[in-house]
Write a protein that holds these residues in place. Structure first.
Motif, PDB file in Angstrom:
ATOM      1  N   ARG A  29     -20.301   7.040 -10.445  1.00  0.00           N
ATOM      2  CA  ARG A  29     -19.025   7.197  -9.796  1.00  0.00           C
ATOM      3  C   ARG A  29     -18.784   6.010  -8.883  1.00  0.00           C
ATOM      4  O   ARG A  29     -19.807   5.200  -8.887  1.00  0.00           O
ATOM      5  CB  ARG A  29     -18.814   8.314  -8.936  1.00  0.00           C
ATOM      6  N   THR A  30     -17.560   5.749  -8.328  1.00  0.00           N
ATOM      7  CA  THR A  30     -17.398   4.481  -7.479  1.00  0.00           C
ATOM      8  C   THR A  30     -16.493   5.133  -6.257  1.00  0.00           C
ATOM      9  O   THR A  30     -15.793   5.564  -6.377  1.00  0.00           O
ATOM     10  CB  THR A  30     -16.963   3.447  -8.341  1.00  0.00           C
ATOM     11  N   ASN A  31     -17.009   4.025  -5.328  1.00  0.00           N
ATOM     12  CA  ASN A  31     -15.870   4.008  -3.977  1.00  0.00           C
ATOM     13  C   ASN A  31     -14.579   3.136  -4.750  1.00  0.00           C
ATOM     14  O   ASN A  31     -14.644   2.100  -5.655  1.00  0.00           O
ATOM     15  CB  ASN A  31     -16.353   3.342  -2.991  1.00  0.00           C
ATOM     16  N   VAL A  32     -13.538   3.344  -4.365  1.00  0.00           N
ATOM     17  CA  VAL A  32     -12.129   2.866  -4.912  1.00  0.00           C
ATOM     18  C   VAL A  32     -11.126   2.480  -3.330  1.00  0.00           C
ATOM     19  O   VAL A  32     -10.996   3.312  -2.620  1.00  0.00           O
ATOM     20  CB  VAL A  32     -11.099   3.785  -5.489  1.00  0.00           C
ATOM     21  N   HIS A  33     -11.037   1.122  -3.608  1.00  0.00           N
ATOM     22  CA  HIS A  33     -10.081   0.478  -2.478  1.00  0.00           C
ATOM     23  C   HIS A  33      -9.018  -0.172  -2.728  1.00  0.00           C
ATOM     24  O   HIS A  33      -8.810  -0.640  -3.887  1.00  0.00           O
ATOM     25  CB  HIS A  33     -10.807  -0.917  -1.910  1.00  0.00           C
ATOM     26  N   PHE A  34      -8.054   0.026  -1.937  1.00  0.00           N
ATOM     27  CA  PHE A  34      -6.630  -0.581  -2.226  1.00  0.00           C
ATOM     28  C   PHE A  34      -6.353  -1.542  -1.089  1.00  0.00           C
ATOM     29  O   PHE A  34      -6.324  -1.008   0.152  1.00  0.00           O
ATOM     30  CB  PHE A  34      -5.717   0.454  -2.308  1.00  0.00           C
ATOM     31  N   VAL A  35      -6.482  -2.800  -1.443  1.00  0.00           N
ATOM     32  CA  VAL A  35      -6.024  -3.814  -0.416  1.00  0.00           C
ATOM     33  C   VAL A  35      -4.811  -4.588  -0.577  1.00  0.00           C
ATOM     34  O   VAL A  35      -4.200  -4.816  -1.731  1.00  0.00           O
ATOM     35  CB  VAL A  35      -7.310  -5.096  -0.630  1.00  0.00           C
ATOM     36  N   LEU A  95       0.919  -1.230  -0.009  1.00  0.00           N
ATOM     37  CA  LEU A  95      -0.074  -0.081   0.099  1.00  0.00           C
ATOM     38  C   LEU A  95       0.702   1.334  -0.143  1.00  0.00           C
ATOM     39  O   LEU A  95       0.396   2.252  -0.652  1.00  0.00           O
ATOM     40  CB  LEU A  95      -0.900   0.061   1.147  1.00  0.00           C
ATOM     41  N   ALA A  96       1.943   1.030   0.575  1.00  0.00           N
ATOM     42  CA  ALA A  96       2.891   2.216   0.753  1.00  0.00           C
ATOM     43  C   ALA A  96       3.195   2.932  -0.885  1.00  0.00           C
ATOM     44  O   ALA A  96       3.667   4.272  -0.786  1.00  0.00           O
ATOM     45  CB  ALA A  96       4.198   2.048   1.730  1.00  0.00           C
ATOM     46  N   THR A  97       3.332   2.032  -1.776  1.00  0.00           N
ATOM     47  CA  THR A  97       3.543   2.427  -3.108  1.00  0.00           C
ATOM     48  C   THR A  97       2.504   3.051  -3.931  1.00  0.00           C
ATOM     49  O   THR A  97       2.516   3.545  -5.058  1.00  0.00           O
ATOM     50  CB  THR A  97       4.063   1.317  -3.770  1.00  0.00           C
ATOM     51  N   VAL A  98       1.267   3.127  -3.281  1.00  0.00           N
ATOM     52  CA  VAL A  98      -0.015   3.610  -3.984  1.00  0.00           C
ATOM     53  C   VAL A  98      -0.080   5.059  -3.838  1.00  0.00           C
ATOM     54  O   VAL A  98      -0.441   5.270  -2.725  1.00  0.00           O
ATOM     55  CB  VAL A  98      -1.305   2.789  -3.754  1.00  0.00           C
ATOM     56  N   ASP A  99      -0.209   5.828  -4.818  1.00  0.00           N
ATOM     57  CA  ASP A  99      -0.585   7.245  -4.699  1.00  0.00           C
ATOM     58  C   ASP A  99      -2.186   7.340  -4.889  1.00  0.00           C
ATOM     59  O   ASP A  99      -2.812   7.265  -5.877  1.00  0.00           O
ATOM     60  CB  ASP A  99       0.005   7.787  -5.931  1.00  0.00           C
ATOM     61  N   ILE A 100      -2.950   7.342  -3.510  1.00  0.00           N
ATOM     62  CA  ILE A 100      -4.389   7.179  -3.427  1.00  0.00           C
ATOM     63  C   ILE A 100      -4.828   8.336  -4.053  1.00  0.00           C
ATOM     64  O   ILE A 100      -6.068   8.485  -4.495  1.00  0.00           O
ATOM     65  CB  ILE A 100      -4.839   6.794  -2.266  1.00  0.00           C
ATOM     66  N   ALA A 101      -4.206   9.391  -3.790  1.00  0.00           N
ATOM     67  CA  ALA A 101      -4.860  11.049  -3.967  1.00  0.00           C
ATOM     68  C   ALA A 101      -4.810  11.225  -5.322  1.00  0.00           C
ATOM     69  O   ALA A 101      -5.722  11.690  -5.809  1.00  0.00           O
ATOM     70  CB  ALA A 101      -4.050  11.889  -3.405  1.00  0.00           C
ATOM     71  N   THR A 102      -3.865  10.544  -6.213  1.00  0.00           N
ATOM     72  CA  THR A 102      -4.096  10.683  -7.752  1.00  0.00           C
ATOM     73  C   THR A 102      -4.831   9.411  -8.180  1.00  0.00           C
ATOM     74  O   THR A 102      -5.832   9.923  -9.294  1.00  0.00           O
ATOM     75  CB  THR A 102      -2.511  10.521  -8.265  1.00  0.00           C
TER      76      THR A 102
END
Length: 267
Positions: A181-187, A160-167
């Motif tokens: 639109r959609t919710n977006v999850h990073f697992v 997760l540390a490598t994911v630019d969630i804000a972008t």
């Protein structure tokens, strides 16, 4: 006329409850947006409005901080249930939402458990803009999609540390594939019973937690064969438990806490 409200949170996922039982619903899209402003209003990820209901303890309507409506919010549902249980001195309530009738119970540890209903996987149920296999979407990273009464898109990542969630989050939220639109999850999967989850929430941005997103992420992980039926979901603000047997309803279990109450001008 001043509007009374209760501010609560679930592991930092903050929401506001307005009790409009026995009165007219005062909340409009514009009012929700005004209340949701963290600089000029109360500030929240979601707003829940309690209304009278003939076939449940209350009807609940939900708003995002940007003034858009949504059918369900797992955290605010738990907060509303907690408030109503304390008021009536009971350990279970039923809440009518646009998602359906949600049964809520207080567990022996004081957490709130919500039957969040059966997840939906049809492309038109999510919804998607075209007919596609929702288990593997044709987007970079091959995410999965489902509906828990609102749309969810789940990415499985190694770190997760490598994911630019804000972008990445807002780009996927507004992708043409998702007309609502959609919710977006990073697992990031820790093991088959434990995940780390970071969230870009539709209409709210990066969130410390989300009940429905936790459910959507676990459901998509189970569909992929990556997770067992009971999973600890560790969000930025704390942990919840999600249970799904692969067929029936999804259960969301976690704590809620009151923050403060107050009034806000409707003018």
């Amino acid at each position: 006329m001043p509007l009374n409200f209760q501010k609560m949170h679930a592991n930092g996922d903050d929401f506001v409850i307005v009790d409009s039982r026995h009165s007219a619903n005062p909340v409009t899209s514009a009012m929700a947006q005004r209340m949701g402003d963290r600089n000029r209003g109360v500030g929240f990820n979601q707003l829940a409005v309690l209304l009278d209901c003939d076939d449940a303890d209350a009807r609940v309507m939900f708003w995002n901080a940007d003034g858009s409506a949504l059918d369900v919010c797992g955290s605010a549902t738990r907060g509303a249930a907690d408030m109503l249980m304390r008021e009536a001195d009971v350990t279970s309530v039923a809440l009518r939402t646009n998602r359906g009738l949600l049964t809520c119970e207080r567990t022996s540890t004081g957490d709130i458990s919500v039957d969040m209903g059966v997840p939906l996987f049809g492309w038109s149920d999510v919804p998607l803009a075209q007919e596609l296999d929702t288990a593997v979407l044709p987007l970079a990273g091959s995410p999965a999609a489902c509906s828990m009464g609102n749309p969810h898109c789940t990415y499985f990542v190694d770190d997760l540390a490598t994911v630019d969630i804000a972008t990445i989050g807002p780009a996927i939220e507004t992708n043409a594939l998702f007309p609502l639109r959609t919710n977006v999850h990073f697992v990031q999967i820790i093991d088959r019973t434990h995940i780390r989850l970071r969230i870009w929430e539709r209409g709210a941005g990066i969130a410390l937690g989300s009940g429905s997103c936790s459910c959507g992420a676990v459901v998509n992980g189970i569909r992929r064969g990556l997770l067992d039926s009971i999973v600890e979901v560790e969000c930025d603000g704390g942990s919840v438990t999600v249970q799904w047997n692969g067929v029936g309803a999804v259960f969301l279990i976690g704590p809620v806490e009151a923050s403060f109450s107050g009034t806000m001008s409707q003018g």
